[in-house]
Scaffold this motif. Structure first.
Motif, mmCIF file in Angstrom:
data_model
loop_
_atom_site.group_PDB
_atom_site.id
_atom_site.type_symbol
_atom_site.label_atom_id
_atom_site.label_comp_id
_atom_site.label_asym_id
_atom_site.label_seq_id
_atom_site.Cartn_x
_atom_site.Cartn_y
_atom_site.Cartn_z
ATOM 1 N N ALA A 636 5.025 -10.064 4.799
ATOM 2 C CA ALA A 636 5.970 -8.277 5.456
ATOM 3 C C ALA A 636 5.032 -7.041 5.062
ATOM 4 N N ALA A 637 4.846 -7.608 3.400
ATOM 5 C CA ALA A 637 4.860 -6.386 3.101
ATOM 6 C C ALA A 637 3.089 -6.067 3.430
ATOM 7 N N ARG A 638 1.979 -6.666 3.419
ATOM 8 C CA ARG A 638 0.688 -6.335 4.112
ATOM 9 C C ARG A 638 0.582 -6.249 5.882
ATOM 10 N N ASN A 639 1.588 -6.639 6.514
ATOM 11 C CA ASN A 639 2.061 -6.420 7.947
ATOM 12 C C ASN A 639 1.959 -4.804 7.909
ATOM 13 N N MET A 640 3.253 -4.356 7.319
ATOM 14 C CA MET A 640 3.721 -2.698 6.878
ATOM 15 C C MET A 640 2.896 -2.089 6.655
ATOM 16 N N LEU A 641 1.202 -2.299 5.769
ATOM 17 C CA LEU A 641 1.226 -1.482 5.233
ATOM 18 C C LEU A 641 -0.471 -1.806 5.561
ATOM 19 N N ASP A 642 -0.466 -2.856 6.174
ATOM 20 C CA ASP A 642 -1.757 -3.226 7.409
ATOM 21 C C ASP A 642 -3.067 -3.371 6.552
ATOM 22 N N TYR A 643 -2.675 -4.814 4.895
ATOM 23 C CA TYR A 643 -3.549 -4.993 3.927
ATOM 24 C C TYR A 643 -4.128 -6.649 4.734
ATOM 25 N N PRO A 644 -4.795 -7.021 4.442
ATOM 26 C CA PRO A 644 -5.506 -7.964 4.784
ATOM 27 C C PRO A 644 -4.149 -9.407 3.995
ATOM 28 N N PRO A 645 -3.971 -10.303 5.461
ATOM 29 C CA PRO A 645 -4.793 -10.511 6.477
ATOM 30 C C PRO A 645 -4.137 -10.063 7.481
ATOM 31 N N ALA A 646 -2.972 -9.249 7.683
ATOM 32 C CA ALA A 646 -2.816 -8.787 8.898
ATOM 33 C C ALA A 646 -3.591 -7.337 9.214
ATOM 34 N N ALA A 647 -5.121 -6.797 8.266
ATOM 35 C CA ALA A 647 -5.965 -6.484 9.133
ATOM 36 C C ALA A 647 -7.280 -6.487 8.146
ATOM 37 N N GLN A 648 -8.093 -5.820 8.697
ATOM 38 C CA GLN A 648 -9.280 -6.071 7.818
ATOM 39 C C GLN A 648 -9.506 -4.934 6.518
ATOM 40 N N LEU A 649 -10.058 -4.989 5.366
ATOM 41 C CA LEU A 649 -10.184 -3.814 4.554
ATOM 42 C C LEU A 649 -12.016 -3.836 4.498
ATOM 43 N N LEU A 650 -12.522 -2.824 4.186
ATOM 44 C CA LEU A 650 -14.165 -2.589 4.153
ATOM 45 C C LEU A 650 -14.079 -1.754 2.593
ATOM 46 N N ALA A 651 -14.451 -2.204 1.831
ATOM 47 C CA ALA A 651 -14.600 -1.968 0.791
ATOM 48 C C ALA A 651 -16.235 -1.156 0.537
ATOM 49 N N VAL A 652 -16.518 0.105 0.392
ATOM 50 C CA VAL A 652 -17.802 0.955 0.267
ATOM 51 C C VAL A 652 -17.807 1.047 -1.098
ATOM 52 N N HIS A 653 -19.189 0.914 -1.618
ATOM 53 C CA HIS A 653 -19.062 1.039 -3.036
ATOM 54 C C HIS A 653 -20.591 1.464 -3.339
ATOM 55 N N GLY A 654 -20.476 2.612 -3.756
ATOM 56 C CA GLY A 654 -21.302 3.651 -4.588
ATOM 57 C C GLY A 654 -21.860 3.662 -5.975
ATOM 58 N N SER A 655 -22.968 4.289 -6.009
ATOM 59 C CA SER A 655 -23.438 3.977 -7.209
ATOM 60 C C SER A 655 -24.829 5.235 -7.873
ATOM 61 N N GLY A 656 -24.829 5.826 -8.688
ATOM 62 C CA GLY A 656 -25.752 6.194 -8.674
ATOM 63 C C GLY A 656 -25.359 7.130 -10.523
ATOM 64 N N LYS A 657 -26.803 7.445 -11.349
ATOM 65 C CA LYS A 657 -26.785 8.200 -11.934
ATOM 66 C C LYS A 657 -26.204 9.668 -12.273
ATOM 67 N N ASN A 658 -26.598 10.514 -10.795
ATOM 68 C CA ASN A 658 -25.591 11.505 -10.316
ATOM 69 C C ASN A 658 -24.131 11.683 -10.703
ATOM 70 N N GLY A 659 -23.244 12.042 -11.198
ATOM 71 C CA GLY A 659 -21.277 11.926 -10.426
ATOM 72 C C GLY A 659 -21.872 12.707 -9.510
ATOM 73 N N GLU A 660 -21.844 14.203 -9.805
ATOM 74 C CA GLU A 660 -22.011 14.886 -8.936
ATOM 75 C C GLU A 660 -22.143 14.897 -7.220
ATOM 76 N N ARG A 661 -23.772 14.273 -7.293
ATOM 77 C CA ARG A 661 -24.500 13.698 -5.963
ATOM 78 C C ARG A 661 -23.716 12.813 -5.682
ATOM 79 N N LEU A 662 -23.551 11.737 -6.320
ATOM 80 C CA LEU A 662 -22.761 10.496 -5.759
ATOM 81 C C LEU A 662 -20.456 11.142 -4.987
ATOM 82 N N HIS A 663 -20.431 11.881 -5.570
ATOM 83 C CA HIS A 663 -19.145 12.014 -4.997
ATOM 84 C C HIS A 663 -19.493 13.410 -4.039
ATOM 85 N N THR A 664 -20.462 14.104 -3.627
ATOM 86 C CA THR A 664 -20.590 14.977 -2.848
ATOM 87 C C THR A 664 -20.899 13.321 -1.588
#
Length: 740
Positions: A636-664
């Motif tokens: 019931a909580a997943r359905n209300m908040l649109d978390y899987p399996p009620a919806a799909q959740l794609l995570a984009v993980h970014g990483s890099g040596k320069n923190g400011e450049r990564l954030h931008t």
């Protein structure tokens, strides 16, 4: 007619999966040229041809068409083991992103150019009678090294050069002399590394199946004869799911097919592994995360040669090169270790279903506490559901009680172990019964809670706990919301509010102080660094060599200790409020699994759960061991908040040596999504990862909620193209998770 080309990988056993070569597809084979198809192609100079596999086709040449050679041959109906695994890699690439090369290297065994280990076997080249005559000659001449070696061969029939030198003290010169004289012969054979078990399985009869187990086996086989959907075996702890697995596997082996058994971590399931070895003997091979690349390669050879019919191991065992796998079992399917944390970040459960489809193999999941996603598919008819409701042998489920740690605080106690639990431990020690103390910890924890009322500081937008960072900020790792650390509880005003931390070493020290004569074993990352560290500790405890076993999650995974009558959970809240939408699911599973270690023998068991949040629905459901009650509230909580399996959740993980450049760069991705992608998605973030910097590499994550898996994959592909053409992303690394 327009030319059609194939990208082909060749010689995949020598690390060349990282490079493909383009060939022209002759017109007569265009309809048959598909990914995974085995081909023969010209390679290098001198007219040499090699075997290869098509990984893609297209009409765009990558170099001057006049320089592209034709495929030499495409044998009819040739879909090899590698062909089917390549198709699985292509599916992983489409579903989870990352490069195709990474997917191929994950699925295929890519061997280094290394010499295979060879054993030089020494045997007699003369008759036994002649050997005894020569032995007398060597004894008279006091040629002791020759005497030792020849005596060994006359008694045992064979030895090898290494053993001769080390144990028999027969140097190379002695061996060479006997070889020149024609007394011995030497033959070379390849050694299969890692094929020997760590310890022999005990020789005892497998117990008979219960009526309930037999009914379940019949029902599963009926499903296989009909729809043959993926199936879930939901059995209470101690119900004998492994016995069901083995009976089903026995039937598969009799059909001439093979079985893959996935378990969360091989070192943590030594009891079940020994049971498989006892029943199936040398047909069982083991894949272990601590095996060397060479050992793994040798076990692959055993499988391809038909010398093994069952492989047991963690998620990488899914790619076992069996010629005809008929059954894939995913035990403890709720475990997070089935998700890869390196590219491609695949889910082994989903990959198991795809391999089952490609191989026409049955797929069976098993758990006492299935994931919400899997149970949801059972409820919607995508999976078949089978149940074991009773413990095997008539044992009863343990009684479970909750200890409110807020009351401990009110009585002035600052200990991690309550007075009630200490009293129960003392009672078991007097009775010579064993105790397990489980510290519900996952390596790190940074949520903030009130010790007086149990309130946890949560994100107002995502319904997950805020994580305390070193700079004093509380941050949401889904949407990036942050606030200053609070000094008083916003609910009750108590000053007893702080980050929640506890450790196994501290708990062990306290137990030694309170029970100085008790024999205590600790099992965590620090005490299991050696190759056989897990099994050594577990074997010692199982054989009665300790009274108390304290540890993290590794002590509650599938072990059977008949003399354990008490289990204590020291910190239920540590998983309950981690920054993850699945926190309640993880907690329910861990608590039920922990409680399930108690009372598996003749004596009834008891479990005690310590928590600052005794009324939370996951804890209450765990006390009653009522999965349906937990599931109904959680879905019931997943359905209300649109978390899987009620919806799909794609995570984009970014990483890099320069923190400011990564954030931008992450902000650019968010802007692109808002401006160029339809409104059926919801981005969250970007935000720092739970561990925002590792080895001076900064890490951020952007979450995207999408209505379907197809849509989530489309969004990922759009992001990949945007990153590829935008120079601002060069030097940064991006990986993708689906429903992690």
């Amino acid at each position: 007619m327009q030319a059609v080309y194939a990208d082909v990988i060749v010689d995949i056993t020598e690390a060349s999966a990282s490079k493909s070569y383009q060939y022209l597809i002759p017109e007569k084979w265009r309809d048959e040229a598909e990914p995974g198809r085995a081909v023969t192609v010209p390679f290098g100079r001198g007219g040499r041809t090699v075997d290869g596999y098509i990984i893609s086709t297209g009409d765009t040449p990558k170099l001057d068409p006049s320089k592209i050679r034709e495929i030499a041959d495409m044998p009819e109906n040739r879909m090899t083991i590698e062909s089917r695994l390549i198709r699985l890699a292509l599916w992983m690439h489409r579903t989870y992103g990352s490069s195709l090369n990474n997917a191929l290297k994950t699925v295929l065994l890519v061997r280094d150019r290394e010499k295979e280990p060879v054993r030089e076997k020494i045997t007699l080249a003369v008759s036994a009678e002649e050997g005894r005559r020569l032995l007398s000659v060597y004894e008279r001449k006091h040629q002791s090294a020759k005497v030792r070696l020849l005596s060994e061969l006359l008694n045992g029939g064979t030895t090898d050069r290494t053993d001769a030198a080390s144990r028999l003290k027969a140097p190379r010169s002695t061996v060479d002399s006997l070889l020149r004289d024609g007394v011995i012969r030497i033959s070379a054979c390849t050694i299969l590394r890692g094929s020997e078990p760590e310890e022999d399985a005990e020789d005892e009869a497998e117990p008979a199946l219960s009526e309930e187990q037999q009914d379940v086996i019949r029902s599963i086989r009926e499903e296989w004869d009909g729809d043959d959907r993926p199936s879930l075996l939901l059995g209470v702890t101690g119900s004998g799911k492994t016995m069901v697995y083995m009976e089903l596997i026995d039937g598969i082996l009799k059909e001439g097919r093979q079985a893959i058994v996935l378990i969360p971590e091989i070192a943590l399931s030594w009891q079940n592994v020994n049971r498989f070895r006892k029943r199936f003997g040398k047909q069982v091979t083991i894949m272990n995360s601590r095996m060397s690349r060479g050992e793994r390669a040798d076990q692959y050879e055993r499988m391809k040669r038909g010398e093994a019919g069952i492989v047991i191991g963690p998620r990488s065992a899914l790619f076992a090169p069996f010629p005809d796998p008929g059954l894939i079992i995913v035990d403890e399917e709720q475990e997070r270790s089935y998700r890869s944390e390196t590219a491609p970040r695949y889910d082994a459960r989903e990959a198991a279903i795809e391999r089952g489809r490609l191989e026409h193999a049955h797929v069976l999941f098993g758990s006492a506490t299935p994931s919400v996603d899997t149970y949801y598919r059972c409820q919607t008819g995508q999976y078949a559901l089978f149940r074991l409701r009773q413990r095997y042998g008539g044992a009863s489920l343990p009684s479970v009680s909750v200890i409110d740690m807020r009351e401990e605080l009110r009585h002035g106690s600052r200990s991690d172990i309550s007075a009630q639990l200490l009293s129960a431990i003392e009672d078991r020690l007097k009775k010579k019964e064993q105790v397990i103390l489980f510290l519900n910890r996952r390596g790190f924890s940074g949520f903030v809670s009130c010790r007086s009322c149990g309130n946890v500081i949560r994100c107002p937008h995502c319904d997950v706990s805020l994580t305390l960072h070193a700079n004093g900020k509380l941050i949401c790792h889904y949407c990036g919301y942050e606030q200053d650390m609070v000094k008083r509880c916003p609910v009750c005003g108590s000053p007893h509010i702080s980050g929640f931390h506890a450790g196994t070493e501290k708990a062990e020290e306290e137990l030694h102080r309170i029970f100085p004569t008790a024999r205590i074993l600790r099992m965590d990352a620090d005490t299991t660094k050696t190759k056989n560290g897990h099994s050594r500790i577990l074997h010692t405890f199982a054989s009665g060599g300790a009274d108390i076993l304290i540890g993290t999650q590794m002590i509650i995974k599938g072990h059977d200790f008949p003399n354990v009558t008490l289990v204590g959970v020291l910190a239920a809240d540590q998983s309950l409020f981690e920054s993850d939408y699945r926190a309640a699911e993880h907690t329910y599973g861990l608590l039920v699994q922990a409680a399930g270690r108690a009372g598996r023998g003749r004596i009834a068991g008891e479990a005690m759960i310590q928590t600052f949040n005794p009324d939370h629905y996951s804890i209450q459901a765990a006390v009653k061991q009522d999965y349906e009650s937990f599931y109904s509230t959680e879905i019931a909580a997943r359905n209300m908040l649109d978390y899987p399996p009620a919806a799909q959740l794609l995570a984009v993980h970014g990483s890099g040596k320069n923190g400011e450049r990564l954030h931008t760069a992450m902000a650019q991705l968010l802007k692109f999504l808002k401006e160029h992608v339809r409104k059926d998605i919801m981005p969250l973030g970007p935000a720092p990862e739970v561990i925002s910097r590792i080895n001076d590499v900064y890490r951020e994550v952007l979450y995207i909620k999408a209505p379907t898996e197809k849509r989530a994959v489309e969004v990922r592909q759009l992001l990949e193209k945007f990153i590829e053409i935008n120079s601002g992303f060069h030097g940064l690394i991006f990986q993708y998770d689906l429903n992690a």
